[in-house]
Scaffold this active site. Structure first.
Site, short mmCIF file in Angstrom:
data_model
loop_
_atom_site.label_atom_id
_atom_site.label_comp_id
_atom_site.label_asym_id
_atom_site.label_seq_id
_atom_site.Cartn_x
_atom_site.Cartn_y
_atom_site.Cartn_z
N GLU A 75 0.93 -0.99 0.09
CA GLU A 75 0.12 -0.25 -0.42
C GLU A 75 0.93 1.50 0.09
O GLU A 75 0.34 2.43 0.58
CB GLU A 75 -0.75 0.18 1.40
CG GLU A 75 -1.82 -1.10 1.35
CD GLU A 75 -3.05 -0.70 1.88
OE1 GLU A 75 -4.32 -0.48 1.82
OE2 GLU A 75 -2.36 -0.51 3.58
N HIS A 94 -0.30 5.38 7.79
CA HIS A 94 -2.29 4.11 8.53
C HIS A 94 -1.95 2.87 8.77
O HIS A 94 -0.54 2.20 9.11
CB HIS A 94 -1.98 3.53 6.38
CG HIS A 94 -2.96 3.13 6.22
ND1 HIS A 94 -4.23 2.97 6.80
CD2 HIS A 94 -2.82 2.16 5.99
CE1 HIS A 94 -4.82 2.24 6.14
NE2 HIS A 94 -3.68 0.96 5.40
N HIS A 96 -4.99 0.83 11.32
CA HIS A 96 -6.34 -0.11 11.56
C HIS A 96 -6.89 0.12 12.78
O HIS A 96 -7.38 -0.94 13.50
CB HIS A 96 -6.14 -1.49 11.26
CG HIS A 96 -5.25 -2.14 9.46
ND1 HIS A 96 -5.14 -3.17 9.22
CD2 HIS A 96 -5.18 -1.15 8.54
CE1 HIS A 96 -4.59 -3.06 7.78
NE2 HIS A 96 -4.97 -1.75 7.56
ZN LIG Z 1 -4.73 -1.13 5.18
#
Ligand SMILES: [Zn+2]
Length: 231
Positions: A75, A94, A96
């Protein structure tokens, strides 16, 4: 303090883990390369809490690993394309974060029920809904950047969050505060009662009074001082 981006990335990754954003081997943070070659990114295959400066590498906008070994996060376009779209951004997170993912997945609006959500008073926290799948292409990275706009945080609905700042220290603190805001909101609603929150004018005032640049960097220093030792 250090000027080596690898040190900053490693500290940020460990702070994100220590504040509950770890998700096994997933989640990544980056610093813009001062020489314009790309981003210094946490390597894949390790948990955030395992990141040392040796587990950070330099990734170009096309995904090539320029310096350092290890596996690259698929990503990476989140980092490279957000930085391409936002010259003011020096660091990207980034992760979660569990409460933030839950709030966005529920379709709930983020409300300033305690100090934390006021951090986002100026631009709010927009939502990226084009896909809940991974951000694997430069095109999707550009869509994420467009959804972020001028904001400092973005919900990737049913996936995670993106936060940015002029430096990774600020982006990291924003990610920590966003998840705390979402947790506080869930806790508040659990009491039933008649929930209340700040109006936009008070919210902007609280943003200014509580979250100065100086205070945010003091939060970073506090979190860095209190990191658990590496295994
Ligand atoms: Zn992710």
């Amino acid at each position: 303090m250090t000027d080596d981006p690898r040190d900053t990335v490693a500290t940020s990754a460990r702070i994100m883990a220590a504040t509950g954003a770890g998700d096994l081997i997933w989640g990544h943070v980056s610093v813009r390369d001062p020489e314009g070659r790309g981003v210094w990114l946490k390597q894949a295959s390790y948990g955030l809490e395992e990141i040392t400066p040796e587990r950070v590498h330099l990734v170009a906008s096309g995904g090539e690993v320029l310096t350092g070994g290890g596996q690259r996060h698929s990503e990476f376009p989140i980092h490279t394309e957000v930085m391409a779209a936002r010259p003011d951004v020096g660091g990207v997170v980034h992760v979660h974060s569990r409460y933030a993912v839950a709030l966005a997945a529920a379709g709930a609006e983020l409300l300033p029920m305690s100090h934390e959500a006021n951090y986002f008073a100026e631009h709010g926290v927009p939502r990226f809904t084009e896909t809940a799948d991974l951000i694997l292409t430069r095109e999707l990275g550009r869509s994420v950047a467009a959804a972020l706009g001028d904001a400092q945080a973005l919900f990737l609905v049913n996936h995670g969050i993106v936060t940015v700042g002029p430096d990774l220290e600020t982006a990291t603190v924003a990610a920590v505060i966003l998840d705390r805001a979402c947790q506080q909101q869930l806790t508040t609603l659990g009491y039933g009662g008649t929930p209340s929150w700040s109006d936009p004018v008070e919210s902007r005032a609280k943003r200014e009074h509580i979250y100065s640049d100086e205070a945010q960097h003091q939060v970073w220093d506090y979190l860095a001082r209190n990191l658990p030792p590496l295994n």
